[in-house]
Motif scaffolding. Structure first.
Motif, PDB file in Angstrom:
ATOM      1  N   THR A 145      25.583 -13.779 -24.515  1.00 55.87           N
ATOM      2  CA  THR A 145      26.402 -14.958 -24.250  1.00 55.87           C
ATOM      3  C   THR A 145      25.530 -16.126 -23.792  1.00 55.87           C
ATOM      4  OG1 THR A 145      28.282 -13.574 -23.641  1.00 55.87           O
ATOM      5  CG2 THR A 145      28.337 -15.859 -22.918  1.00 55.87           C
ATOM      6  N   VAL A 146      24.657 -15.875 -22.849  1.00 52.11           N
ATOM      7  CA  VAL A 146      23.789 -16.940 -22.334  1.00 52.11           C
ATOM      8  C   VAL A 146      22.819 -17.415 -23.415  1.00 52.11           C
ATOM      9  CG1 VAL A 146      21.953 -17.437 -20.671  1.00 52.11           C
ATOM     10  CG2 VAL A 146      24.009 -16.230 -19.938  1.00 52.11           C
ATOM     11  N   CYS A 147      22.230 -16.475 -24.155  1.00 52.40           N
ATOM     12  CA  CYS A 147      21.287 -16.871 -25.215  1.00 52.40           C
ATOM     13  C   CYS A 147      21.980 -17.682 -26.304  1.00 52.40           C
ATOM     14  CB  CYS A 147      20.633 -15.630 -25.813  1.00 52.40           C
ATOM     15  SG  CYS A 147      19.510 -14.796 -24.697  1.00 52.40           S
ATOM     16  N   ALA A 148      23.160 -17.239 -26.721  1.00 53.47           N
ATOM     17  CA  ALA A 148      23.884 -17.978 -27.763  1.00 53.47           C
ATOM     18  C   ALA A 148      24.315 -19.345 -27.254  1.00 53.47           C
ATOM     19  CB  ALA A 148      25.100 -17.179 -28.218  1.00 53.47           C
ATOM     20  N   TYR A 149      24.743 -19.421 -26.002  1.00 51.47           N
ATOM     21  CA  TYR A 149      25.151 -20.717 -25.442  1.00 51.47           C
ATOM     22  C   TYR A 149      23.979 -21.689 -25.437  1.00 51.47           C
ATOM     23  CZ  TYR A 149      27.254 -24.190 -22.436  1.00 51.47           C
ATOM     24  OH  TYR A 149      27.743 -25.371 -21.941  1.00 51.47           O
ATOM     25  N   LEU A 150      22.833 -21.235 -24.944  1.00 52.42           N
ATOM     26  CA  LEU A 150      21.667 -22.118 -24.892  1.00 52.42           C
ATOM     27  C   LEU A 150      21.208 -22.527 -26.283  1.00 52.42           C
ATOM     28  CD1 LEU A 150      19.640 -20.452 -22.007  1.00 52.42           C
ATOM     29  CD2 LEU A 150      20.983 -22.558 -21.928  1.00 52.42           C
ATOM     30  N   ARG A 181      29.870 -29.232 -27.541  1.00 53.59           N
ATOM     31  CA  ARG A 181      31.151 -28.875 -28.159  1.00 53.59           C
ATOM     32  C   ARG A 181      31.049 -27.545 -28.902  1.00 53.59           C
ATOM     33  NH1 ARG A 181      35.726 -32.482 -30.141  1.00 53.59           N
ATOM     34  NH2 ARG A 181      34.809 -33.705 -28.484  1.00 53.59           N
ATOM     35  N   MET A 182      29.998 -27.342 -29.624  1.00 57.66           N
ATOM     36  CA  MET A 182      29.821 -26.090 -30.374  1.00 57.66           C
ATOM     37  C   MET A 182      29.306 -24.963 -29.477  1.00 57.66           C
ATOM     38  SD  MET A 182      30.837 -26.609 -33.417  1.00 57.66           S
ATOM     39  CE  MET A 182      30.145 -25.276 -34.353  1.00 57.66           C
ATOM     40  N   ALA A 183      28.679 -25.307 -28.366  1.00 52.32           N
ATOM     41  CA  ALA A 183      28.112 -24.283 -27.482  1.00 52.32           C
ATOM     42  C   ALA A 183      29.197 -23.406 -26.866  1.00 52.32           C
ATOM     43  CB  ALA A 183      27.276 -24.936 -26.391  1.00 52.32           C
ATOM     44  N   ALA A 212      29.938 -19.721 -27.913  1.00 50.89           N
ATOM     45  CA  ALA A 212      29.177 -18.571 -27.411  1.00 50.89           C
ATOM     46  C   ALA A 212      30.014 -17.700 -26.488  1.00 50.89           C
ATOM     47  CB  ALA A 212      27.925 -19.051 -26.686  1.00 50.89           C
ATOM     48  N   PHE A 213      31.076 -18.255 -25.923  1.00 53.71           N
ATOM     49  CA  PHE A 213      31.924 -17.472 -25.024  1.00 53.71           C
ATOM     50  C   PHE A 213      32.697 -16.396 -25.768  1.00 53.71           C
ATOM     51  CE2 PHE A 213      31.641 -21.461 -22.440  1.00 53.71           C
ATOM     52  CZ  PHE A 213      30.811 -20.909 -21.479  1.00 53.71           C
TER      53      PHE A 213
END
Length: 151
Positions: free
Chosen positions: A22-27, A36-38, A41-42
């Motif tokens: 989750t954190v890696c995809a968000y970053l 907006r696209m980040a 990741a949730f």
């Protein structure tokens, strides 16, 4: 290993395996596509549903003697529940009350009327409280089942 301890380790493993992607995809999405696209990741947080398999640790194998859960285990679970609720209330205090006080004392009460909170944050806060409770419960169980030092 006691079933309740296996359950606690399973919870902690699931949270680590969910939190890292989750954190890696968000970053990554934040850097590549913006905020907006980040938030996409949730979606990895849906894997927290794997916690539903934790009840399988309390099944006794056919022909296995003894009990699965006794009074000591109940006492440890009750103390872990109490610790989990205490920490989740602290979480709500930090999420809700501290920001409100900061805004009111620095900008005045009028700033609270003008400020809007995005609705997407409410389920995330609620889910965060559940995660805080489960992680605290699991850590309390793990530390409670540690062996006492031999004298």
């Amino acid at each position: 290993m006691h079933p309740q301890l296996r359950h606690a380790w399973f919870n902690l493993t699931v949270f680590v395996l969910v939190l890292v992607p989750t954190v890696c995809a968000y970053l990554l999405l934040l850097l590549l596509y913006g905020p907006r696209m980040a938030s996409l990741a949730f979606a990895f947080l849906s894997l927290v549903g794997l916690l539903g398999f934790g009840g399988h640790f309390y099944r006794r194998k056919p022909g296995e003697p003894g009990v699965v859960f006794d009074e000591r285990d109940q006492l440890i679970r009750d103390r872990a529940d109490l610790m989990g609720w205490r920490v989740s209330w602290l979480y709500w205090l930090l999420i809700c009350f501290v920001p409100w006080c900061w805004i009111v004392f620095t900008s005045g009460i009028a700033a609270m009327i003008q400020m809007g909170i995005p609705l997407i944050l409410f389920p995330l806060f609620y889910g965060g409280a559940a995660i805080v409770y489960c992680v605290t419960w699991s850590l309390a169980i793990v530390f409670s089942y540690r062996e006492a030092p031999q004298a």
